[in-house]
Scaffold this active site. Structure first.
Site, mmCIF file in Angstrom:
data_model
loop_
_atom_site.group_PDB
_atom_site.id
_atom_site.type_symbol
_atom_site.label_atom_id
_atom_site.label_comp_id
_atom_site.label_asym_id
_atom_site.label_seq_id
_atom_site.Cartn_x
_atom_site.Cartn_y
_atom_site.Cartn_z
ATOM 1 N N GLU A 195 0.915 -1.316 0.108
ATOM 2 C CA GLU A 195 -0.040 -0.028 0.191
ATOM 3 C C GLU A 195 0.697 1.266 0.092
ATOM 4 O O GLU A 195 0.465 2.240 0.856
ATOM 5 C CB GLU A 195 -1.031 -0.013 1.214
ATOM 6 N N GLU A 319 -5.519 -8.463 -0.229
ATOM 7 C CA GLU A 319 -6.484 -8.123 0.949
ATOM 8 C C GLU A 319 -7.734 -8.001 0.449
ATOM 9 O O GLU A 319 -7.985 -7.025 -0.046
ATOM 10 C CB GLU A 319 -5.526 -6.775 1.603
HETATM 11 O O1 AHR Z 1 -5.080 -5.965 7.075
HETATM 12 C C1 AHR Z 1 -5.064 -4.669 7.916
HETATM 13 C C2 AHR Z 1 -4.416 -3.401 7.319
HETATM 14 O O2 AHR Z 1 -5.149 -3.084 6.192
HETATM 15 C C3 AHR Z 1 -3.021 -3.977 6.207
HETATM 16 O O3 AHR Z 1 -1.926 -3.887 7.342
HETATM 17 C C4 AHR Z 1 -2.785 -2.771 5.483
HETATM 18 O O4 AHR Z 1 -2.181 -3.239 4.239
HETATM 19 C C5 AHR Z 1 -4.290 -2.575 5.202
HETATM 20 O O5 AHR Z 1 -4.761 -1.142 5.073
#
Ligand code: AHR
Length: 518
Positions: A195, A319
């Protein structure tokens, strides 16, 4: 960038999975010769970050009666082995952008306790890359390692590849051997940072800066091991003001050096959020994911054509989950603080099912996807000192893991709709080895059961082997340590099989039907 309303997006996206609107009845047409994609099982991956109680008290808890001689929680390991999670991303997440992997290797008593700055916790470093890779072997899963491209350098990323994958005779491979790991770990999949478009990210930078840093890292990492598959950081969410522009600029810099780009997304049914707490709209949010996949794929293809490249990138949705309730802890710095311990309810599980349907329908482009995360932190599994609880979202995920393999079929879905949101959402796989269909259906109707006619163009199933559903009267019902079996799958009456069969689906449900073929 102006975003369309949710309903607008739903209508736009509903064209893609061939959902016909304004129908009075529901029909799913299955033609086994229409293969959308060979299913890469990595589509059902997950994620473990050094965050809260995911690692410590989650999978690793020396001293616990549940721990083995290495400190790994046996009860959690058994759950994950039984689920058959194919790939797990590690060590972050935001955590990775402040992480020095060297702190987590070598003799435990010499490893530093550090202030972890992404989540403002205390990191003891008692669990590091060797423990994770050892645990992966026990859990029969593949690692997806992320390197630090925030605070970290391309040199340290390449050093980690050398430490993990080089056989012997160099500084970093010999250090691994000194640490007791004589054989290389051979890690194939790697994320180039996390990110990096987010202002919250340690080392946040512009797309062009990140793209150049990713190229440098990729070149050095590939010099160590040419077989690596490398994933560039895409936008952290479609809500980012730089969504798609970030992805384009990163790929304009790095396209020849990378194999894939990442997508992330967390869904919410907060009253003040996009769905305004409307559960029917919430259950259609998987179509938003479908649109996100199509948009990022279009950017990849645009850059590919501009560069006249013959290489087509795949997507890593590394994610995804529901996450909007549990965020912070008590504000104090602890080891293993209680962070992001989201309690999932029935409607979250139904949406998780829809999201899995979407991922399967886009398996032609998405090769890896990670349910974020796996234990304690926004997770299907929760631990306390004595036991593990399966949250509601565990069930659709476990069904996909257990039954969806082989080919994803390009099914025709005609769904009834009163408000522009299709009542039915379906994905179908066919496993040639077992000669079995798996049919996964979300019924988004909150007050009416739905009948779905399933038409087979050929290979009519011999019988129905299993028909399970997750449903209930209370969309907000959850499983807790006090009531771990509050929301459980229920058996449905097996339908009579023919080339024109009828499924009866309870209102607000996600169902899984197994159909062996003679
Ligand atoms: O999964 C929790 C967080 O969400 C992670 O660390 C990040 O990559 C995202 O913003």
């Amino acid at each position: 960038m102006k975003r369309r309303t949710l309903l607008g997006q739903v209508l736009a996206a509903s064209g893609a999975p061939a959902i016909l609107r304004a129908q009075q009845s529901n029909r799913v047409v299955i033609d086994p010769s229409r293969i959308k994609a060979q299913l890469d099982r990595r589509l059902f991956g997950s994620f473990l970050e050094h965050l809260g109680r995911a690692i410590y008290q989650g999978i690793y808890e020396p001293g616990s009666p549940q721990a083995d001689s290495s400190g790994f929680r046996k009860d959690v390991l058994d759950e994950i082995k039984t689920m058959g999670v194919p790939i797990i991303r590690y060590p972050g997440g935001n955590f990775v952008s402040g992480y020095n992997w060297l702190d987590g290797v070598g003799p435990r008593e010499k490893r530093p306790r550090v202030h972890e700055r992404a989540w403002n916790s205390i990191e003891t470093n008692q669990f590091g890359v060797n423990e994770f890779l050892t645990w992966c072997r026990l859990a029969a899963t593949e690692p997806l390692l992320a390197v630090n491209l925030g605070w970290g350098t391309p040199e340290m990323a390449a050093a980690l590849v050398e430490y993990c994958n080089f056989e012997r005779g160099t500084k970093w491979s010999d250090l691994r051997r000194e640490h007791g790991f004589m054989q290389p770990h051979n890690v194939r999949y790697w994320c180039l940072g996390n990110e990096m478009d987010g202002p919250w990210q340690i080392g946040h930078m512009t797309a062009r800066e990140y793209g150049r840093k990713a190229v440098d890292a990729a070149r050095q990492m590939r010099a160590v091991d040419r077989s690596l598959q490398l994933i560039a950081c895409g936008s952290s969410s479609p809500g980012m003001p730089t969504f798609l522009e970030w992805d384009r600029e990163v790929l304009e810099e790095s396209y020849p050096q990378v194999d894939a780009i990442s997508l992330h997304r967390y869904y919410s049914n907060a009253p003040g959020g996009e769905t305004k707490g409307d559960s029917r709209k919430y259950l259609a949010m998987n179509l938003d994911m479908e649109q996100q996949i199509d948009q990022v794929a279009a950017v990849c293809d645009y850059v590919q054509k501009r560069l006249r490249s013959s290489k087509r990138l795949w997507l890593s949705f590394d994610e995804w989950n529901v996450w909007y309730r549990a965020r912070s802890g008590d504000g104090k710095r602890h080891e293993a603080p209680q962070l992001l311990e989201e309690i999932y309810n029935l409607e979250d599980a139904l949406l998780a099912g829809g999201l899995l349907n979407t991922l399967m329908r886009r398996a032609d482009r998405v090769r890896i996807a990670c349910l974020a995360q796996l234990v304690n932190v926004i997770a299907p599994l929760m631990t306390d000192a004595r036991s593990v609880v399966r949250q509601t979202i565990y069930y659709p995920y476990a069904w996909a893991l257990a039954h969806c393999r082989g080919q994803v079929l390009d099914v025709g879905v005609e769904a009834a709709s009163e408000d522009g949101i299709a009542n039915i959402d379906a994905a179908v796989t066919f496993d040639p080895a077992k000669r079995e269909y798996a049919v996964l259906v979300l019924n988004r109707h909150l007050s009416r059961d739905q009948e779905v006619r399933v038409v087979f163009r050929e290979s009519t199933p011999a019988k129905a082997a299993e028909f399970l559903t997750l449903t209930g009267n209370d969309l907000k019902a959850a499983n807790t340590f006090d009531k771990p079996k509050n929301v459980l799958p229920q058996k449905l009456e097996l339908p009579l099989t023919s080339d024109n069969m009828v499924l009866k689906l309870p209102r607000q449900s996600y169902s899984m039907l197994r159909l062996p073929v003679a």
